[in-house]
Enzyme design. Structure first.
Site, mmCIF file in Angstrom:
data_model
loop_
_atom_site.group_PDB
_atom_site.id
_atom_site.type_symbol
_atom_site.label_atom_id
_atom_site.label_comp_id
_atom_site.label_asym_id
_atom_site.label_seq_id
_atom_site.Cartn_x
_atom_site.Cartn_y
_atom_site.Cartn_z
ATOM 1 N N ASP A 16 -7.375 -50.438 -61.780
ATOM 2 C CA ASP A 16 -7.212 -49.711 -63.055
ATOM 3 C C ASP A 16 -5.970 -48.810 -62.958
ATOM 4 O O ASP A 16 -6.060 -47.584 -63.036
ATOM 5 C CB ASP A 16 -8.460 -48.882 -63.401
ATOM 6 N N ASP A 21 -3.568 -47.089 -57.557
ATOM 7 C CA ASP A 21 -3.692 -48.553 -57.713
ATOM 8 C C ASP A 21 -2.316 -49.213 -57.629
ATOM 9 O O ASP A 21 -2.155 -50.287 -57.040
ATOM 10 C CB ASP A 21 -4.301 -48.909 -59.075
ATOM 11 N N THR A 130 -10.490 -51.493 -56.657
ATOM 12 C CA THR A 130 -10.020 -50.105 -56.518
ATOM 13 C C THR A 130 -10.249 -49.352 -57.824
ATOM 14 O O THR A 130 -9.422 -48.520 -58.235
ATOM 15 C CB THR A 130 -8.526 -50.072 -56.167
ATOM 16 N N PHE A 171 -15.121 -40.929 -58.841
ATOM 17 C CA PHE A 171 -14.768 -41.466 -60.164
ATOM 18 C C PHE A 171 -15.147 -42.938 -60.337
ATOM 19 O O PHE A 171 -15.753 -43.314 -61.344
ATOM 20 C CB PHE A 171 -13.267 -41.283 -60.417
ATOM 21 N N HIS A 245 -5.736 -42.864 -52.587
ATOM 22 C CA HIS A 245 -7.020 -43.511 -52.333
ATOM 23 C C HIS A 245 -6.926 -45.033 -52.168
ATOM 24 O O HIS A 245 -7.287 -45.585 -51.137
ATOM 25 C CB HIS A 245 -7.974 -43.226 -53.498
HETATM 26 O O1 RIB Z 1 -11.684 -41.466 -57.036
HETATM 27 C C1 RIB Z 1 -10.469 -42.132 -56.842
HETATM 28 C C2 RIB Z 1 -10.448 -43.434 -57.575
HETATM 29 O O2 RIB Z 1 -10.561 -43.187 -58.972
HETATM 30 C C3 RIB Z 1 -9.127 -44.198 -57.408
HETATM 31 O O3 RIB Z 1 -9.382 -45.569 -57.494
HETATM 32 C C4 RIB Z 1 -8.309 -43.751 -58.574
HETATM 33 O O4 RIB Z 1 -7.349 -44.737 -58.988
HETATM 34 C C5 RIB Z 1 -9.356 -43.610 -59.628
HETATM 35 O O5 RIB Z 1 -9.565 -44.885 -60.194
HETATM 36 CA CA CA Z 2 -8.144 -46.936 -59.081
#
Ligand code: RIB
Ligand code: CA
Length: 330
Positions: A16, A21, A130, A171, A245
């Protein structure tokens, strides 16, 4: 006698974009240890239209060609979509300016594209989500026979400790807890790269200098992405440097030694009034629930950043050799 490198691991990234990403896509496309078969998008950080446009933008500036980009689900399975524009901006990829994408979008739905690749590829494929797990949950529900064709799911999401979207939930999991529950209960070999490990992937000023030091358009775009990401992470959570991340999940596939894991049971809380979307990780086998995941615990940050910077370097130099259109001027 030198040992020949292992054949590249075939992967599909479900994402996303999203600043992190974007770097995950570049790492997957630029590192020879993986073979990026497809990029699929889902609503999460931003709407599906924006995450899909951003995936096409990243492929365009990075010179990633011949990798299909397919759009997937535009909302979670049950709850309404709640985008992270406070983190990634109105476009989902705020910071640098991007040219109009020259990479198109595949006609198939992301879930059907993943299904077709799993059916046609000569060996099992690793899925690297992801983002919220809506597409992956739909794939496993609509095509249950595909589970046997999935080598492993290596996802960025969850946490062995606190959340980020709220004190309890991370998230990606909170964005679609029902989807995450389906994936964690699926029985497919699964590795969870949660916040506890991705917070070790801090994009420090020294890291940003490595990107600008590449002397390529793409290196500068990465530095600009990280500069924007740093601004929102500083404002929202007081991080001096932003954690990158999503590339951690890709790095785990590239070189499992970069991301150390332990086996544990992981369940997703669906009903907690204040804890819905939390990943409950039984690190000490206290619940008696069976192991269903490898859980990432430590990152070799130096080796991680070496792989990311090297991948961006390779893509950037190739993009300039083939004459990829630079980003729009100011
Ligand atoms: O919590 C981090 C994640 O949430 C990552 O994948 C970031 O891109 C968001 O999607
Ligand atoms: Ca992401």
């Amino acid at each position: 006698m030198p040992v020949p490198p292992a054949p590249p691991v075939p992967i599909i990234i479900d994402c996303d974009p999203g600043h992190d990403d974007a770097l995950a896509i570049m790492l997957a496309a630029g590192d020879p240890a993986v073979d990026l078969l497809a990029i699929t998008t889902v609503a999460g950080n931003q709407t599906l239209a924006k995450t899909t446009l951003n995936a096409r933008r990243v492929c365009t500036v990075a010179g990633i060609a011949g990798v299909p980009v397919a759009a997937g689900c535009d909302r979670p399975l049950v709850q309404p979509l709640d985008v992270a524009d406070d983190v990634h901006g109105a476009s989902g990829l705020d910071g640098p300016r991007f040219p109009e994408p020259t990479v198109g979008v595949a006609p198939e739905h992301a879930v059907d594209l993943i299904h077709r690749i799993l059916r046609e590829h000569p060996e099992p494929v690793t899925l690297v989500p992801t983002a919220p797990l809506t597409n992956i949950a739909l794939l496993l529900t609509r095509y249950p026979e595909d589970a046997a064709r999935i080598r492993e799911i290596v996802l960025m999401g969850g946490s062995t400790e606190r959340g980020n979207r709220n004190p309890a939930a991370e998230f990606n999991i909170l964005s679609d807890p029902e989807a995450a529950d389906i994936v964690f209960r699926s029985g497919v070999p699964l590795t969870m790269c949660g916040l506890n490990v991705t917070h070790q992937a801090l994009a420090t000023p020294e890291v940003l200098a490595r990107f600008t030091g590449l002397g390529t358009e793409l290196g500068q775009i990465c530095a600009d992405l990280l500069t924007y990401f740093a601004s929102t992470y500083r404002e929202l959570w007081g991080f001096p440097d932003p954690p990158l991340h999503d590339p951690v999940a890709v790095a785990r596939v590239i070189d499992p030694g970069i991301v150390r894991c332990v086996e544990a049971n992981v369940v997703v809380e669906l009903r907690g009034r204040y804890t819905r979307g939390a990943t409950v990780v039984d690190l000490h086998r206290r619940t008696g629930r069976p192991v269903n995941a490898r859980v990432a615990t430590t990152l070799d940050a130096d080796r991680f950043w070496d792989r990311v910077v090297t991948a961006v370097c390779a893509l950037g130099r190739r993009a300039e050799r083939i004459g990829v259109r630079p980003a729009e001027g100011p």
